[in-house]
Design a protein around this motif. Sequence first.
Motif, PDB file in Angstrom:
ATOM      1  N   LEU A  99     -27.662  40.780  44.587  1.00  0.00           N
ATOM      2  CA  LEU A  99     -27.265  39.417  44.225  1.00  0.00           C
ATOM      3  C   LEU A  99     -27.484  38.452  45.393  1.00  0.00           C
ATOM      4  O   LEU A  99     -27.753  37.273  45.194  1.00  0.00           O
ATOM      5  N   TYR A 100     -27.331  38.969  46.621  1.00  0.00           N
ATOM      6  CA  TYR A 100     -27.584  38.115  47.786  1.00  0.00           C
ATOM      7  C   TYR A 100     -29.053  37.693  47.813  1.00  0.00           C
ATOM      8  O   TYR A 100     -29.391  36.560  48.160  1.00  0.00           O
ATOM      9  N   THR A 101     -29.920  38.621  47.421  1.00  0.00           N
ATOM     10  CA  THR A 101     -31.343  38.310  47.370  1.00  0.00           C
ATOM     11  C   THR A 101     -31.657  37.367  46.205  1.00  0.00           C
ATOM     12  O   THR A 101     -32.400  36.390  46.361  1.00  0.00           O
ATOM     13  N   ARG A 146     -27.503  34.266  58.459  1.00  0.00           N
ATOM     14  CA  ARG A 146     -28.773  34.741  59.019  1.00  0.00           C
ATOM     15  C   ARG A 146     -29.870  34.647  57.974  1.00  0.00           C
ATOM     16  O   ARG A 146     -29.668  34.987  56.814  1.00  0.00           O
ATOM     17  N   ASN A 147     -31.047  34.230  58.387  1.00  0.00           N
ATOM     18  CA  ASN A 147     -32.215  34.246  57.520  1.00  0.00           C
ATOM     19  C   ASN A 147     -32.714  35.679  57.367  1.00  0.00           C
ATOM     20  O   ASN A 147     -32.322  36.574  58.120  1.00  0.00           O
ATOM     21  N   ALA A 148     -33.593  35.893  56.415  1.00  0.00           N
ATOM     22  CA  ALA A 148     -34.113  37.237  56.166  1.00  0.00           C
ATOM     23  C   ALA A 148     -34.838  37.807  57.380  1.00  0.00           C
ATOM     24  O   ALA A 148     -34.873  39.017  57.588  1.00  0.00           O
ATOM     25  N   ASP A 149     -35.421  36.928  58.221  1.00  0.00           N
ATOM     26  CA  ASP A 149     -36.146  37.402  59.403  1.00  0.00           C
ATOM     27  C   ASP A 149     -35.213  37.647  60.593  1.00  0.00           C
ATOM     28  O   ASP A 149     -35.674  37.966  61.691  1.00  0.00           O
ATOM     29  N   GLY A 150     -33.895  37.484  60.383  1.00  0.00           N
ATOM     30  CA  GLY A 150     -32.938  37.744  61.451  1.00  0.00           C
ATOM     31  C   GLY A 150     -32.548  36.513  62.251  1.00  0.00           C
ATOM     32  O   GLY A 150     -31.587  36.551  63.024  1.00  0.00           O
TER      33      GLY A 150
END
Length: 483
Positions: free
Chosen positions: A58-60, A69-73
Amino acid sequence: MIRIPKGGGWPILTPRDTPAFDHVADAYPMPSVGLGLPPVSDGLYHGYEDVDVVPGELYTKYDVKRGLRNADGSGVLVGLTTISNVHGYNKTEHGVEPDEGDLIYRGYHVGDLIDAAQSEDRFGYEEVAYLLIAGKLPTHEELDDFRARIDARKQLPEGYLGIFPRATYSHNIMNVLQRATLLLYAFDPTPDDTSPTHEIDVALSLLGRWPRTAAVAHAAHAAQMKDEKLMVPPVREGYTMAETVLDVLRSEDGFTHEEAMLLDVMLILHAEHGGGNNSTFTTRVLSSSGTDAYSAYAAAIGSLKGPKHGGANFKVSQMIDDVASHVRNWDSDDELAGYLEKIVRKEAFDKTGLIYGLGHAVYTLSDPRAQLVKKYARKVAAEKGQAERLELIEGIERLGPQVMRDVKGSGKPICANIDLYTGFIYSMLGIEPDLYTAIFAMARLAGWTAHRMEELYGAGRIIRPAYNSVMPHSGEYVPIDER
């Protein structure tokens, strides 16, 4: 060696003066103990398992930035600041690209600030604190005035010690420091005043008083354990923050100038670290609501206490002790790497699979703070016969990242952070482990103050992010007799 004569003006509190030695446990047990955990309480104690654990997908689906935090950290951009820059990577069209770490205070590289003070054999923390709070480097006259104002507030309020020690018994000194801060609110005639003048006055007061409040708390606990009288550290006007900390903690044992200079380096490195770190962001969140300074800083202390934040330095010390006791030949890379591999595989130490002190949310290739503290620790380590232990820690820094990558099959760059060295430095200075994070808080107050001021007078809007509701529809209300 700066040595204080035995009994040199240290006020002594007896049990008649304060109930600091009395610790009466709560006679009423927690509900889960006193009433047990029968089946009827399952919904209360385990209901969260069905409603609070949100499925990861669900977060995605909703593009929610967990932990901001963004997906890239990289961190989600939530504000603008002129206070500092914590640099560890570059964001390009190809994503996050690792880079050498850098830490900049108000436009100045932290290494330059430290090197300048050390080369002139003078203490630099107060200069850096002024820079962070006022936004510019002070002149001689401005720095003297700044120190004088801190000195003027080192004495604790009349009657404070008659109340404070009774609250010093605690499992963690950070909790004590929180309560001590909130208690000072009661002694302030205008505690809810958020004018710039009062805000600076509160910051100066806490810079002067936190070392003694932490020392009194530590001394009260130690006195109780040893069945001794409580000796209250006297006020030493003219002492810098580094000298004050060592003075109130080591009393007549004294300290050397070199030791105080090394602690000064640590204080500068801990003074500020961007607006996104948890305790500083906590300061900004509370400040955005318009609450008083004491509440904001007490909340920041609570955040810093967490083992995922400032409390990590104690865990590192425990890990290094464990490695030192299990690796027979500290000079053997193969033996050291082999034991680190056991730690990562959850076969050794605390079985979490973590090498504490390695990895950082921002720094990728290097943490400039770790590099600087090593540079200035070598002399003191050699003088105290701790050079080999310093080399062991450097071995963990050198070998640990590759061990982690090999075991986890990751290509992610990993560097040592300052926590890998903090406990070692403090132990060399004769500072007890329970005070490590408290000293971190004393140093970070300068940064917290700068960010609070920027939030109050710059951003000027309450922080109110959004949460997307994914709760199921429960249907119509069911009367209690029908459930």
